[in-house]
Design a protein around this motif. Structure first.
Motif, mmCIF file in Angstrom:
data_model
loop_
_atom_site.group_PDB
_atom_site.id
_atom_site.type_symbol
_atom_site.label_atom_id
_atom_site.label_comp_id
_atom_site.label_asym_id
_atom_site.label_seq_id
_atom_site.Cartn_x
_atom_site.Cartn_y
_atom_site.Cartn_z
ATOM 1 N N ALA A 120 0.864 -1.190 0.000
ATOM 2 C CA ALA A 120 0.000 0.000 0.000
ATOM 3 C C ALA A 120 0.894 1.231 0.000
ATOM 4 O O ALA A 120 1.560 1.522 0.999
ATOM 5 C CB ALA A 120 -0.921 0.000 1.218
ATOM 6 N N ASN A 121 0.918 1.935 -1.099
ATOM 7 C CA ASN A 121 1.799 3.093 -1.237
ATOM 8 C C ASN A 121 1.342 4.267 -0.370
ATOM 9 O O ASN A 121 0.145 4.501 -0.194
ATOM 10 C CB ASN A 121 1.866 3.542 -2.697
ATOM 11 C CG ASN A 121 2.525 2.501 -3.583
ATOM 12 O OD1 ASN A 121 3.407 1.758 -3.121
ATOM 13 N ND2 ASN A 121 2.106 2.422 -4.834
ATOM 14 N N ARG A 122 2.302 4.981 0.171
ATOM 15 C CA ARG A 122 2.086 6.218 0.925
ATOM 16 C C ARG A 122 1.126 6.035 2.117
ATOM 17 O O ARG A 122 0.436 6.961 2.509
ATOM 18 C CB ARG A 122 1.564 7.322 -0.001
ATOM 19 C CG ARG A 122 2.585 7.724 -1.069
ATOM 20 C CD ARG A 122 2.077 8.864 -1.907
ATOM 21 N NE ARG A 122 0.961 8.467 -2.746
ATOM 22 C CZ ARG A 122 1.071 7.868 -3.912
ATOM 23 N NH1 ARG A 122 2.277 7.582 -4.399
ATOM 24 N NH2 ARG A 122 0.015 7.560 -4.627
ATOM 25 N N PHE A 123 1.125 4.843 2.687
ATOM 26 C CA PHE A 123 0.250 4.604 3.846
ATOM 27 C C PHE A 123 0.707 5.428 5.059
ATOM 28 O O PHE A 123 -0.108 5.956 5.814
ATOM 29 C CB PHE A 123 0.249 3.115 4.202
ATOM 30 C CG PHE A 123 -0.573 2.779 5.408
ATOM 31 C CD1 PHE A 123 -1.956 2.779 5.351
ATOM 32 C CD2 PHE A 123 0.036 2.478 6.611
ATOM 33 C CE1 PHE A 123 -2.717 2.473 6.467
ATOM 34 C CE2 PHE A 123 -0.708 2.172 7.735
ATOM 35 C CZ PHE A 123 -2.091 2.170 7.666
ATOM 36 N N LYS A 124 2.024 5.552 5.245
ATOM 37 C CA LYS A 124 2.545 6.309 6.382
ATOM 38 C C LYS A 124 2.123 7.769 6.308
ATOM 39 O O LYS A 124 1.880 8.412 7.342
ATOM 40 C CB LYS A 124 4.068 6.196 6.420
ATOM 41 C CG LYS A 124 4.696 6.830 7.667
ATOM 42 C CD LYS A 124 6.197 6.623 7.682
ATOM 43 C CE LYS A 124 6.807 7.195 8.967
ATOM 44 N NZ LYS A 124 6.562 8.638 9.092
ATOM 45 N N GLN A 125 2.020 8.312 5.098
ATOM 46 C CA GLN A 125 1.600 9.705 4.949
ATOM 47 C C GLN A 125 0.174 9.919 5.456
ATOM 48 O O GLN A 125 -0.139 10.968 6.012
ATOM 49 C CB GLN A 125 1.713 10.128 3.476
ATOM 50 C CG GLN A 125 3.140 10.113 2.945
ATOM 51 C CD GLN A 125 3.200 10.492 1.473
ATOM 52 O OE1 GLN A 125 2.238 11.012 0.917
ATOM 53 N NE2 GLN A 125 4.346 10.213 0.840
ATOM 54 N N ILE A 126 -0.670 8.922 5.252
ATOM 55 C CA ILE A 126 -2.051 9.027 5.750
ATOM 56 C C ILE A 126 -2.055 9.059 7.267
ATOM 57 O O ILE A 126 -2.759 9.862 7.893
ATOM 58 C CB ILE A 126 -2.890 7.847 5.229
ATOM 59 C CG1 ILE A 126 -2.987 7.894 3.700
ATOM 60 C CG2 ILE A 126 -4.293 7.859 5.859
ATOM 61 C CD1 ILE A 126 -3.689 6.702 3.090
ATOM 62 N N ASN A 127 -1.252 8.171 7.874
ATOM 63 C CA ASN A 127 -1.148 8.161 9.340
ATOM 64 C C ASN A 127 -0.628 9.492 9.876
ATOM 65 O O ASN A 127 -1.158 10.028 10.853
ATOM 66 C CB ASN A 127 -0.208 7.035 9.793
ATOM 67 C CG ASN A 127 -0.962 5.794 10.206
ATOM 68 O OD1 ASN A 127 -2.132 5.846 10.549
ATOM 69 N ND2 ASN A 127 -0.290 4.666 10.170
ATOM 70 N N ASP A 128 0.422 10.015 9.237
ATOM 71 C CA ASP A 128 1.046 11.247 9.719
ATOM 72 C C ASP A 128 0.129 12.456 9.555
ATOM 73 O O ASP A 128 0.087 13.339 10.417
ATOM 74 C CB ASP A 128 2.366 11.498 8.985
ATOM 75 C CG ASP A 128 3.414 10.431 9.298
ATOM 76 O OD1 ASP A 128 3.258 9.745 10.330
ATOM 77 O OD2 ASP A 128 4.364 10.278 8.504
ATOM 78 N N LYS A 129 -0.629 12.477 8.464
ATOM 79 C CA LYS A 129 -1.440 13.651 8.156
ATOM 80 C C LYS A 129 -2.810 13.619 8.828
ATOM 81 O O LYS A 129 -3.284 14.637 9.348
ATOM 82 C CB LYS A 129 -1.605 13.776 6.641
ATOM 83 C CG LYS A 129 -2.331 15.047 6.213
ATOM 84 C CD LYS A 129 -2.357 15.184 4.693
ATOM 85 C CE LYS A 129 -3.050 16.482 4.270
ATOM 86 N NZ LYS A 129 -3.066 16.643 2.800
ATOM 87 N N TYR A 130 -3.450 12.442 8.846
ATOM 88 C CA TYR A 130 -4.832 12.362 9.332
ATOM 89 C C TYR A 130 -4.979 11.642 10.680
ATOM 90 O O TYR A 130 -6.072 11.624 11.260
ATOM 91 C CB TYR A 130 -5.707 11.656 8.292
ATOM 92 C CG TYR A 130 -5.739 12.369 6.962
ATOM 93 C CD1 TYR A 130 -6.499 13.524 6.790
ATOM 94 C CD2 TYR A 130 -5.002 11.895 5.887
ATOM 95 C CE1 TYR A 130 -6.526 14.181 5.565
ATOM 96 C CE2 TYR A 130 -5.013 12.544 4.652
ATOM 97 C CZ TYR A 130 -5.790 13.695 4.509
ATOM 98 O OH TYR A 130 -5.815 14.340 3.295
ATOM 99 N N GLY A 131 -3.899 11.016 11.158
ATOM 100 C CA GLY A 131 -3.971 10.340 12.448
ATOM 101 C C GLY A 131 -4.201 8.847 12.305
ATOM 102 O O GLY A 131 -4.539 8.337 11.222
ATOM 103 N N HIS A 132 -4.033 8.144 13.439
ATOM 104 C CA HIS A 132 -4.114 6.684 13.422
ATOM 105 C C HIS A 132 -5.531 6.172 13.158
ATOM 106 O O HIS A 132 -5.711 5.092 12.590
ATOM 107 C CB HIS A 132 -3.597 6.117 14.743
ATOM 108 C CG HIS A 132 -2.130 6.290 14.920
ATOM 109 N ND1 HIS A 132 -1.201 5.586 14.181
ATOM 110 C CD2 HIS A 132 -1.394 7.108 15.725
ATOM 111 C CE1 HIS A 132 0.024 5.941 14.528
ATOM 112 N NE2 HIS A 132 -0.064 6.859 15.467
ATOM 113 N N ALA A 133 -6.536 6.944 13.563
ATOM 114 C CA ALA A 133 -7.921 6.497 13.344
ATOM 115 C C ALA A 133 -8.213 6.368 11.853
ATOM 116 O O ALA A 133 -8.793 5.371 11.397
ATOM 117 C CB ALA A 133 -8.904 7.463 14.008
ATOM 118 N N GLU A 134 -7.793 7.372 11.076
ATOM 119 C CA GLU A 134 -7.997 7.313 9.622
ATOM 120 C C GLU A 134 -7.075 6.274 9.002
ATOM 121 O O GLU A 134 -7.435 5.620 8.014
ATOM 122 C CB GLU A 134 -7.732 8.686 9.002
ATOM 123 C CG GLU A 134 -8.737 9.741 9.397
ATOM 124 C CD GLU A 134 -10.167 9.358 9.035
ATOM 125 O OE1 GLU A 134 -10.365 8.841 7.914
ATOM 126 O OE2 GLU A 134 -11.061 9.560 9.860
ATOM 127 N N GLY A 135 -5.896 6.097 9.606
ATOM 128 C CA GLY A 135 -4.992 5.061 9.117
ATOM 129 C C GLY A 135 -5.597 3.677 9.271
ATOM 130 O O GLY A 135 -5.440 2.811 8.396
#
Length: 298
Positions: A266-281
Motif C-alpha cells: 500500500a503506497n504512501r500509507f505512512k503519509q495518511i497516518n502522519d497527516k490524518y492520524g491513526h484512526a484514519e490510518g
C-alpha cells in the motif's frame, strides 16, 4: 442474609473483579482497532462498577455497613444501570469485531442503542417513589418490583442482537478462525441468560457475575490466541503465519506443484497516518484489507 452467603458473594465478586481487571490490563493497543479497544475497556469498567455497587448493597443489607436508606437505593440502582451500560459497550465491541468494518456506528445507531439505557435510568431513578423496579422497607427488607424483570432483561437486548449478527456472519464466513469467533459471539448469551433465569427463580444466588466473566474470558482468550498468527486490526495472516506456511509449503513444492508468492504493498500509507492520524490510518488499512480479500478470492 447469613454470614456464609455474604462471604460467598464477596468471594465470587472479588474473583470476578480480579478477572476483569486482569483482562483490562492485558488489552494492548494492538488487540484491535482503537474503537474496539476503547469499547471493550469501557465494558469491563462498567462490569467492575456493577460488581462494586452490588457489594455495597450486599454489605448494607446484611448490616455489615451501617444501614442508610439512600446508600441502599443508590447502590441498587447504579448496579442495575452499570450492568446495562456494560452490555451497551460490549455490543459495540462485538459488532465491530464481527463485521470488521472501518465505519463507526452512525448517530442514529447510537441513539437507538441508548434507548435501553435511558429506560433503565428513568425506571431506576424513579423507583424510590414508584417502587416499579424494587422496594426497600425502612428495616432494609428488599422486594422486587413489577418491572424488575423488565429492567434486568434490557441488558440482554444487546447480546441478542450480537447473537443474531454473529450467526448471520458466521454462516457466510469462509475463514475458519473468524467463523469460530462468530460462533463464540453467538453463544455468548447462553451463560448469562441461563444464570439470570436461575437467579430470578432461586434468588440470592451469585452466579450471574461469574457467568458473564466466563463468556467474556472465553472470547478474550480466543482473540488473544488467534493474534499469534493474525493481525489484530485486519484479521489478515501475519509474519509468523507466513513463516509457518513457508516452512510447510516449500518442501512440498516441485515442478508439478509449484508455489507462487505475490507481494502487495500500500503506497504512501505512512503519509495518511502522519497527516490524518491513526484512526484514519486504521480505516485505510481495513479498506485495503477488503480489496486484498476480494482480489485473492476473485
Amino acid at each position: 442474609m447469613n454470614l456464609q452467603m455474604v462471604v460467598i458473594y464477596i468471594g465470587v465478586d472479588f474473583f470476578c473483579i480480579l478477572m476483569a481487571i486482569t483482562m483490562g490490563i492485558s488489552i494492548q493497543s494492538d488487540f484491535g482497532s482503537e474503537f474496539e479497544v476503547t469499547s471493550l475497556r469501557r465494558a469491563l469498567t462498567a462490569y467492575i462498577e456493577f460488581l462494586g455497587f452490588g457489594l455495597v448493597w450486599i454489605l448494607t443489607q446484611a448490616h455489615y455497613i451501617p444501614y442508610n436508606p439512600a446508600v441502599a437505593w443508590i447502590s441498587n440502582s447504579l448496579s442495575l444501570l452499570c450492568m446495562t451500560l456494560a452490555s451497551y459497550y460490549w455490543f459495540f465491541f462485538a459488532m465491530a469485531r464481527i463485521r470488521r468494518t472501518d465505519k463507526r456506528p452512525g448517530r442514529l445507531v447510537y441513539l437507538i442503542c441508548q434507548i435501553p439505557i435511558g429506560l433503565a435510568m428513568v425506571l431506576c431513578l424513579t423507583t424510590p417513589w414508584t417502587g416499579w423496579v424494587f422496594q426497600i422497607a425502612a428495616d432494609g427488607t428488599y422486594q422486587r418490583g413489577v418491572l424488575f424483570v423488565f429492567v434486568s432483561s434490557l441488558q440482554y437486548l444487546y447480546s441478542l442482537v450480537v447473537c443474531i449478527y454473529a450467526v448471520k456472519y458466521g454462516i457466510r464466513e469462509t475463514n475458519k478462525e473468524r467463523r469460530m469467533l462468530c460462533w463464540l459471539f453467538g453463544i455468548f448469551l447462553i451463560f448469562p441468560l441461563a444464570a439470570g433465569m436461575v437467579q430470578m427463580t432461586v434468588g440470592n444466588t451469585p452466579i450471574i457475575a461469574p457467568a458473564i466473566i466466563t463468556s467474556l474470558f472465553i472470547i478474550f482468550v480466543y482473540v488473544q490466541r488467534t493474534q499469534i498468527y493474525n493481525d489484530a486490526l485486519t484479521g489478515l495472516n501475519n509474519r509468523k503465519r507466513l513463516f509457518f506456511m513457508l516452512e510447510t509449503k516449500i518442501p512440498q513444492a516441485d515442478k508439478e506443484h509449484p508455489m507462487i508468492l505475490y507481494l502487495l504493498d500500500a503506497n504512501r500509507f505512512k503519509q495518511i497516518n502522519d497527516k490524518y492520524g491513526h484512526a484514519e490510518g486504521e480505516k485505510t488499512a481495513l479498506s485495503a484489507c477488503r480489496i486484498y480479500r476480494l482480489y485473492v478470492s476473485g
